[in-house]
Design a protein around this motif. Structure first.
Motif, mmCIF file in Angstrom:
data_model
loop_
_atom_site.group_PDB
_atom_site.id
_atom_site.type_symbol
_atom_site.label_atom_id
_atom_site.label_comp_id
_atom_site.label_asym_id
_atom_site.label_seq_id
_atom_site.Cartn_x
_atom_site.Cartn_y
_atom_site.Cartn_z
ATOM 1 N N ARG A 113 -17.350 1.919 -30.381
ATOM 2 C CA ARG A 113 -16.107 2.564 -30.825
ATOM 3 C C ARG A 113 -15.996 3.981 -30.282
ATOM 4 N N PHE A 114 -17.078 4.738 -30.367
ATOM 5 C CA PHE A 114 -17.004 6.151 -30.016
ATOM 6 C C PHE A 114 -17.368 6.447 -28.567
ATOM 7 N N ASN A 115 -17.578 5.427 -27.756
ATOM 8 C CA ASN A 115 -17.819 5.641 -26.333
ATOM 9 C C ASN A 115 -16.772 4.993 -25.442
ATOM 10 N N LEU A 116 -16.296 3.824 -25.813
ATOM 11 C CA LEU A 116 -15.337 3.123 -24.959
ATOM 12 C C LEU A 116 -13.988 3.828 -24.879
ATOM 13 N N PHE A 117 -13.595 4.515 -25.947
ATOM 14 C CA PHE A 117 -12.286 5.170 -25.928
ATOM 15 C C PHE A 117 -12.213 6.235 -24.842
ATOM 16 N N MET A 118 -13.347 6.837 -24.489
ATOM 17 C CA MET A 118 -13.333 7.924 -23.509
ATOM 18 C C MET A 118 -12.782 7.459 -22.159
ATOM 19 N N PHE A 119 -13.022 6.222 -21.831
ATOM 20 C CA PHE A 119 -12.546 5.664 -20.575
ATOM 21 C C PHE A 119 -11.218 4.937 -20.744
ATOM 22 N N PHE A 120 -11.111 4.126 -21.790
ATOM 23 C CA PHE A 120 -9.961 3.236 -21.927
ATOM 24 C C PHE A 120 -8.737 3.878 -22.570
ATOM 25 N N TYR A 121 -8.902 4.893 -23.409
ATOM 26 C CA TYR A 121 -7.739 5.498 -24.061
ATOM 27 C C TYR A 121 -6.775 6.140 -23.065
ATOM 28 N N PRO A 122 -7.240 6.984 -22.153
ATOM 29 C CA PRO A 122 -6.272 7.563 -21.202
ATOM 30 C C PRO A 122 -5.619 6.518 -20.305
ATOM 31 N N ILE A 123 -6.377 5.537 -19.866
ATOM 32 C CA ILE A 123 -5.813 4.483 -19.012
ATOM 33 C C ILE A 123 -4.766 3.685 -19.775
ATOM 34 N N GLY A 124 -5.108 3.250 -20.980
ATOM 35 C CA GLY A 124 -4.181 2.456 -21.780
ATOM 36 C C GLY A 124 -2.930 3.216 -22.147
ATOM 37 N N ALA A 125 -3.085 4.479 -22.538
ATOM 38 C CA ALA A 125 -1.921 5.273 -22.930
ATOM 39 C C ALA A 125 -1.006 5.537 -21.733
ATOM 40 N N PHE A 126 -1.592 5.895 -20.603
ATOM 41 C CA PHE A 126 -0.772 6.164 -19.423
ATOM 42 C C PHE A 126 -0.047 4.903 -18.952
ATOM 43 N N CYS A 127 -0.751 3.802 -18.905
ATOM 44 C CA CYS A 127 -0.126 2.555 -18.431
ATOM 45 C C CYS A 127 0.892 2.026 -19.433
ATOM 46 N N ASP A 128 0.650 2.227 -20.712
ATOM 47 C CA ASP A 128 1.631 1.868 -21.738
ATOM 48 C C ASP A 128 2.907 2.675 -21.531
ATOM 49 N N LEU A 129 2.764 3.964 -21.323
ATOM 50 C CA LEU A 129 3.918 4.822 -21.064
ATOM 51 C C LEU A 129 4.651 4.400 -19.799
ATOM 52 N N MET A 130 3.913 4.152 -18.727
ATOM 53 C CA MET A 130 4.554 3.794 -17.464
ATOM 54 C C MET A 130 5.248 2.434 -17.544
ATOM 55 N N ALA A 131 4.695 1.507 -18.295
ATOM 56 C CA ALA A 131 5.369 0.215 -18.484
ATOM 57 C C ALA A 131 6.694 0.417 -19.201
ATOM 58 N N GLY A 132 6.722 1.306 -20.193
ATOM 59 C CA GLY A 132 7.972 1.612 -20.882
ATOM 60 C C GLY A 132 8.986 2.277 -19.974
ATOM 61 N N VAL A 133 8.515 3.212 -19.147
ATOM 62 C CA VAL A 133 9.418 3.895 -18.216
ATOM 63 C C VAL A 133 9.960 2.905 -17.189
ATOM 64 N N MET A 134 9.113 2.020 -16.700
ATOM 65 C CA MET A 134 9.549 1.033 -15.707
ATOM 66 C C MET A 134 10.508 0.001 -16.313
ATOM 67 N N ALA A 135 10.466 -0.152 -17.618
ATOM 68 C CA ALA A 135 11.365 -1.092 -18.280
ATOM 69 C C ALA A 135 12.767 -0.505 -18.457
#
Length: 158
Positions: free
Chosen positions: A61-83
């Motif tokens: 829980r406290f290690n995986l977020f360091m890598f996956f949180y920025p990627i997931g948040a950025f790609c989530d945002l970009m998917a919304g913008v592309m929509a």
């Protein structure tokens, strides 16, 4: 939950994937990070966060977020913008004036400008908060490890 619902029901349905692999990376980041988060909190509620299983999920829980949180948040945002382009073409979420309720609403505008602004300010804040939570998690000694040390000390004293 609202952000995940928006991603699932709006961004996924309206995104033009030819503009980038954002949906694929966002789903990958969610799939790698989320399955470890909820079992950890369940174990914490059950009082089992200091067992071997709880410690394992806590470390994930406290290690995986360091890598996956920025990627997931950025790609989530970009998917919304592309929509947004497809939403405008289809008239999805666009309720212009005049109408019988005398209220105007423009979901693509909100996705493109407001959500982007919120993400740009909140992502660093949330990430630093998660880093503080991580440092708290690793700063406190684990009772399971303390018991092991106590057992070793009592064996030495005998």
């Amino acid at each position: 939950m609202l952000a995940r619902s928006i991603f699932c029901y709006i961004s996924l349905a309206k995104t033009d994937e030819s503009k980038g692999p954002y949906v694929f990376y966002a789903l990958g980041a969610f799939a790698c990070a989320e399955p470890h988060r909820y079992p950890y909190y369940l174990l914490k509620v059950l009082g089992a966060e200091n067992t071997n299983v709880g410690l394992f999920y806590g470390h994930l829980r406290f290690n995986l977020f360091m890598f996956f949180y920025p990627i997931g948040a950025f790609c989530d945002l970009m998917a919304g913008v592309m929509a947004c382009d497809n939403m405008i073409k289809e008239g999805f979420g666009v309720y212009p004036l005049p109408n019988k309720y005398n209220v105007s609403f423009n979901w693509p505008f909100l996705m493109y400008y407001v959500v982007t602004t919120i993400y740009s300010f909140m992502l660093p804040f949330n990430y630093s908060y998660l880093l503080k939570q991580r440092s708290k998690y690793y700063a406190t000694p684990f009772p399971a490890e303390e018991k092991k040390v106590e057992k070793k000390e009592t064996k030495k004293n005998k």
